[in-house]
Design an enzyme around this catalytic site. Structure first.
Site, PDB file in Angstrom:
ATOM      1  N   VAL A 110       0.840  -1.203   0.000  1.00  0.00           N
ATOM      2  CA  VAL A 110       0.000   0.000   0.000  1.00  0.00           C
ATOM      3  C   VAL A 110       0.872   1.249   0.000  1.00  0.00           C
ATOM      4  O   VAL A 110       0.629   2.204  -0.744  1.00  0.00           O
ATOM      5  CB  VAL A 110      -0.951  -0.006   1.217  1.00  0.00           C
ATOM      6  CG1 VAL A 110      -1.720   1.309   1.292  1.00  0.00           C
ATOM      7  CG2 VAL A 110      -1.917  -1.177   1.133  1.00  0.00           C
ATOM      8  N   LYS A 148       9.752  -0.983   9.822  1.00  0.00           N
ATOM      9  CA  LYS A 148      10.541  -2.154  10.219  1.00  0.00           C
ATOM     10  C   LYS A 148      10.621  -3.153   9.066  1.00  0.00           C
ATOM     11  O   LYS A 148      11.670  -3.744   8.822  1.00  0.00           O
ATOM     12  CB  LYS A 148       9.914  -2.821  11.448  1.00  0.00           C
ATOM     13  CG  LYS A 148       9.980  -1.994  12.718  1.00  0.00           C
ATOM     14  CD  LYS A 148       9.314  -2.737  13.865  1.00  0.00           C
ATOM     15  CE  LYS A 148       9.356  -1.900  15.151  1.00  0.00           C
ATOM     16  NZ  LYS A 148       8.677  -2.596  16.273  1.00  0.00           N
ATOM     17  N   GLU A 149       9.478  -3.361   8.397  1.00  0.00           N
ATOM     18  CA  GLU A 149       9.427  -4.318   7.300  1.00  0.00           C
ATOM     19  C   GLU A 149       9.309  -3.571   5.975  1.00  0.00           C
ATOM     20  O   GLU A 149       8.562  -2.597   5.861  1.00  0.00           O
ATOM     21  CB  GLU A 149       8.240  -5.271   7.475  1.00  0.00           C
ATOM     22  CG  GLU A 149       8.338  -6.098   8.754  1.00  0.00           C
ATOM     23  CD  GLU A 149       7.144  -7.015   8.928  1.00  0.00           C
ATOM     24  OE1 GLU A 149       6.222  -6.976   8.069  1.00  0.00           O
ATOM     25  OE2 GLU A 149       7.121  -7.771   9.906  1.00  0.00           O
ATOM     26  N   PRO A 162     -20.151  -4.062 -34.081  1.00  0.00           N
ATOM     27  CA  PRO A 162     -21.276  -4.868 -34.561  1.00  0.00           C
ATOM     28  C   PRO A 162     -22.611  -4.634 -33.865  1.00  0.00           C
ATOM     29  O   PRO A 162     -23.618  -5.192 -34.274  1.00  0.00           O
ATOM     30  CB  PRO A 162     -20.799  -6.303 -34.325  1.00  0.00           C
ATOM     31  CG  PRO A 162     -19.858  -6.192 -33.178  1.00  0.00           C
ATOM     32  CD  PRO A 162     -19.184  -4.869 -33.319  1.00  0.00           C
ATOM     33  N   ASP A 205     -25.516   5.022 -40.045  1.00  0.00           N
ATOM     34  CA  ASP A 205     -26.254   3.978 -40.753  1.00  0.00           C
ATOM     35  C   ASP A 205     -27.301   3.341 -39.854  1.00  0.00           C
ATOM     36  O   ASP A 205     -27.241   3.458 -38.624  1.00  0.00           O
ATOM     37  CB  ASP A 205     -25.290   2.883 -41.235  1.00  0.00           C
ATOM     38  CG  ASP A 205     -24.357   3.365 -42.334  1.00  0.00           C
ATOM     39  OD1 ASP A 205     -24.681   4.391 -42.959  1.00  0.00           O
ATOM     40  OD2 ASP A 205     -23.318   2.719 -42.545  1.00  0.00           O
ATOM     41  N   LYS A 263     -29.351   2.679 -45.398  1.00  0.00           N
ATOM     42  CA  LYS A 263     -30.070   2.120 -46.541  1.00  0.00           C
ATOM     43  C   LYS A 263     -30.793   0.855 -46.104  1.00  0.00           C
ATOM     44  O   LYS A 263     -30.253   0.046 -45.340  1.00  0.00           O
ATOM     45  CB  LYS A 263     -29.100   1.800 -47.678  1.00  0.00           C
ATOM     46  CG  LYS A 263     -28.268   2.998 -48.155  1.00  0.00           C
ATOM     47  CD  LYS A 263     -27.295   2.577 -49.233  1.00  0.00           C
ATOM     48  CE  LYS A 263     -26.425   3.744 -49.683  1.00  0.00           C
ATOM     49  NZ  LYS A 263     -25.486   4.178 -48.633  1.00  0.00           N
ATOM     50  N   GLY A 298     -21.728   0.911 -39.009  1.00  0.00           N
ATOM     51  CA  GLY A 298     -21.714  -0.341 -38.268  1.00  0.00           C
ATOM     52  C   GLY A 298     -20.496  -1.167 -38.643  1.00  0.00           C
ATOM     53  O   GLY A 298     -20.058  -1.170 -39.792  1.00  0.00           O
ATOM     54  N   GLY A 299     -19.931  -1.875 -37.665  1.00  0.00           N
ATOM     55  CA  GLY A 299     -18.746  -2.684 -37.936  1.00  0.00           C
ATOM     56  C   GLY A 299     -17.524  -1.837 -38.171  1.00  0.00           C
ATOM     57  O   GLY A 299     -17.212  -0.920 -37.401  1.00  0.00           O
ATOM     58  N   ASP A 300     -16.801  -2.118 -39.261  1.00  0.00           N
ATOM     59  CA  ASP A 300     -15.585  -1.389 -39.610  1.00  0.00           C
ATOM     60  C   ASP A 300     -15.815  -0.627 -40.908  1.00  0.00           C
ATOM     61  O   ASP A 300     -16.394  -1.173 -41.860  1.00  0.00           O
ATOM     62  CB  ASP A 300     -14.422  -2.368 -39.784  1.00  0.00           C
ATOM     63  CG  ASP A 300     -13.136  -1.653 -40.164  1.00  0.00           C
ATOM     64  OD1 ASP A 300     -12.407  -1.242 -39.251  1.00  0.00           O
ATOM     65  OD2 ASP A 300     -12.877  -1.507 -41.375  1.00  0.00           O
ATOM     66  N   MET A 303     -24.621  -9.219 -45.242  1.00  0.00           N
ATOM     67  CA  MET A 303     -25.847  -8.890 -45.974  1.00  0.00           C
ATOM     68  C   MET A 303     -26.251 -10.052 -46.884  1.00  0.00           C
ATOM     69  O   MET A 303     -26.542  -9.879 -48.065  1.00  0.00           O
ATOM     70  CB  MET A 303     -25.654  -7.601 -46.794  1.00  0.00           C
ATOM     71  CG  MET A 303     -25.273  -6.395 -45.931  1.00  0.00           C
ATOM     72  SD  MET A 303     -24.589  -5.018 -46.878  1.00  0.00           S
ATOM     73  CE  MET A 303     -22.931  -5.624 -47.230  1.00  0.00           C
TER      74      MET A 303
END
Length: 461
Positions: A23, A43-44, A226, A249, A271, A302-304, A384
Site C-alpha cells: 500500500v 521495520k518491514e 457490430p 447507418d 439504406k 456499423g462494424g468497420d 448482408m
C-alpha cells in the site's frame, strides 16, 4: 464540501511515509511522479520499496517513528496497521499543522488521495470523500475513456505559445476568444495525431490572420462495431464526443448513438433493402458540404468502415476535395458476432482460413470465385447475405461443398436481441425465412462448435 480540492506542488518537498508495504509503495509511486523527496520509516520493507531504496530514489530514516522525524516535513502518509501509532500521529500532526493521510482511516486524515486521471500537465482528480469508492472507480473509467492519451501535449504546446499570444492580443477577451477557437479547430486533432507542424500552422493562421472561421473542417470515418456499445473503441468514443455532425447507418445501435455528444446533429443516411434511400453520391456530397463549412463531420458506420461499408469511396472523395480526414477502425461484424456466438472463425481442426464476401453484387459486376469458396478448409462469412442465402448455398453445393456443411444465420448479433439460426447448406431455405435482415451468415465446420462455446446468449433456433 467535506474536502476542499487543491493541487499541491511537491517538487523537492520532504514527504514522510510511515510503512513500506504494497500500500505504501502505491503512494510512493505517486509521490515520485510528483518529484517529491520521499522519506520512509518502517521495520518491514516489501521488495518493490527495497528496490527503490537500492536505486536511491527514496530514503530510509529509521525503523521506528519519533516526532523528531517530523522536522522540515511537508506532509505525512501513514500506511500501516498500527492503530495506536496512527492515533498518535493524528494528534502530533494536528498540533504541528502538518497534513496527514492515514490509509483507510478517513477520521484521522486531514487530507485524502483522490482518484487521478493523468494527462500531464492536465490532471483530473476525483473523490467521493471515502464514501463510494466503487462508484468513483466507475466514474473514473468513463472520464478516462473520453480523454485522449495525448491530450497533455495539446496543453504543453498551447503553454509554449502563451507569451506570444499575449504579445499579439492585448485584451483578455481577445485572448480568450482566440484560445476557444483554437481548441475547437484542427489544432487539437493534428497534435493528437502527432503532427505538430500542421498544428502550429493552424495556430499561426488564427493568431496572425484571425480567419479560422474560414477553415475547412474534417471528415472522420468511425467504425461503431457490430452492435454492443461496449465494443466501440475508446478512440471512436472520443471522436463521437467531439463531433458537430454525425451521419450514421441503420446498422448503428441506439446504445452507440446515445454516446454521441448531445449537441451534435444526427443525420440518418442508412439504406434498407426495398425502400427508397439516400444514395452514396448524395451521402458524399453531404459530407463534403458540411466539412467545407468548418464542421467536424463523423461518418458512423456499423462494424468497420473499410469492410463492405464504402469507407474507401468516402475518404477518396474527401481527399479529392482537399478535406482533412481520419479513419477510426471498428470491430467488424464477422469478428464481433462470431465471438458472441461461440464460433471461432479459424480452428486448427476445422478451418485454416477465412473469406469475407457480401451477398450484394458489386457495382462493377464482380462475381464470386465459387471454386475457392467451395474449399471446405475455409470458413466463409457473408455480410448482408439473407436475400441471397438460398442462391449462395446452391452455388456452393454445385461446386463441391457438402450439403451437410453447417451454416449459422445470426441476426442482431452482439445485442440483447441476438438470435442464432443453425442449419445446413441443403436446408437453409427452411431457416432463412425466420431470420430478419440484416443478418450475418457463417458457413463452415467451425459452426459445429457453437453449442459448446456459446457464452453470450443461448437463443439458438
Amino acid at each position: 464540501m467535506n474536502y476542499f480540492p487543491i493541487f499541491i506542488d511537491l517538487k523537492s518537498k520532504n514527504i514522510l511515509v510511515i510503512g513500506a508495504g504494497p500500500v505504501a509503495f502505491n503512494k510512493i509511486k505517486l509521490l515520485l511522479r510528483a518529484k517529491a523527496i520521499v522519506n520512509i520509516i518502517s521495520k518491514e520493507i516489501c521488495p518493490e520499496v527495497q528496490l527503490l531504496l537500492n536505486e536511491k530514489k527514496i530514503h530510509l530514516l529509521s525503523n521506528t517513528f519519533h516526532v523528531i522525524y517530523l522536522k522540515k516535513i511537508f506532509l505525512v502518509i501513514s500506511a500501516n496497521n498500527d492503530i495506536q501509532l496512527n492515533k498518535y500521529l493524528s494528534k502530533v500532526c494536528s498540533e504541528r499543522c502538518l497534513l496527514l493521510n492515514v490509509v483507510d482511516d478517513t477520521l484521522k486524515c486531514s487530507f485524502i488521495f483522490p482518484s487521478i486521471i493523468d494527462r500531464s500537465p492536465i490532471v483530473v482528480a476525483l473523490s467521493s470523500g471515502g464514501t463510494a469508492p466503487v462508484l468513483l472507480r466507475s466514474l473514473r473509467e468513463k472520464i478516462e475513456s473520453i480523454l485522449p492519451k495525448k491530450l497533455g501535449n495539446v496543453a504543453k504546446i498551447a503553454g509554449q505559445w502563451r507569451i506570444v499570444v499575449k504579445k499579439c492580443l492585448s485584451s483578455f477577451l481577445s485572448r480568450r476568444q482566440f484560445w476557444e477557437k483554437l481548441f475547437k479547430s484542427m489544432f487539437v486533432e493534428h497534435i493528437l495525431n502527432e503532427n505538430q507542424k500542421k498544428a502550429i500552422i493552424v495556430l499561426k493562421k488564427l493568431l496572425y490572420r484571425n480567419n479560422i472561421s474560414n477553415e475547412i473542417g474534417e471528415i472522420i470515418l468511425v467504425g461503431a462495431g457490430p452492435g454492443d456499445s461496449g465494443l466501440l473503441t475508446l478512440r471512436g468514443l472520443q471522436v463521437l464526443q467531439q463531433a458537430d455532425f454525425v451521419l450514421y447507418d441503420h446498422l448503428v445501435s441506439k446504445d452507440v448513438l446515445d454516446l454521441i455528444r448531445r449537441d451534435a446533429k444526427l443525420i440518418c443516411v442508412g439504406k434498407r433493402a426495398g425502400l427508397k434511400n439516400i444514395n452514396q453520391k448524395e451521402i458524399i456530397t453531404l459530407l463534403i458540404n458540411l466539412a467545407k463549412k468548418g464542421n467536424k463531420v463523423v461518418r458512423l458506420k456499423g462494424g468497420d468502415p473499410f469492410i463492405f461499408a464504402r469507407g474507401g469511396e468516402e475518404i477518396e472523395a474527401a481527399k479529392n476535395a482537399n478535406i482533412n480526414f481520419q479513419v477510426v477502425p471498428g470491430i467488424t461484424a464477422a469478428v464481433g458476432i462470431a465471438a458472441y456466438t461461440g464460433i471461432p472463425l479459424t480452428h486448427r481442426k476445422y478451418s485454416q482460413g477465412i473469406i469475407f464476401i457480401t451477398g450484394h453484387r458489386c457495382i462493377d459486376g464482380f462475381t464470386n470465385n465459387w471454386s475457392i469458396l467451395s474449399d471446405p478448409s475455409y470458413t466463409i462469412v457473408i455480410y448482408m447475405g439473407t436475400l441471397k442465402a438460398i442462391e449462395i448455398s446452391k452455388q456452393l453445393i454445385s461446386y463441391g461443398r457438402l450439403k451437410s456443411t453447417p451454416i449459422a444465420i445470426i441476426e442482431k448479433g452482439t445485442t440483447s436481441h441476438q438470435k442464432v439460426f443453425i442449419s445446413s447448406l441443403d436446408n437453409v431455405e427452411e431457416k432463412i425465412k425466420f431470420a430478419t435482415t440484416p443478418a450475418l451468415l457463417i458457413i463452415g465446420e467451425v459452426v459445429k462448435l457453437h453449442k459448446k462455446l456459446l457464452w453470450f446468449q443461448n437463443d439458438i433456433k
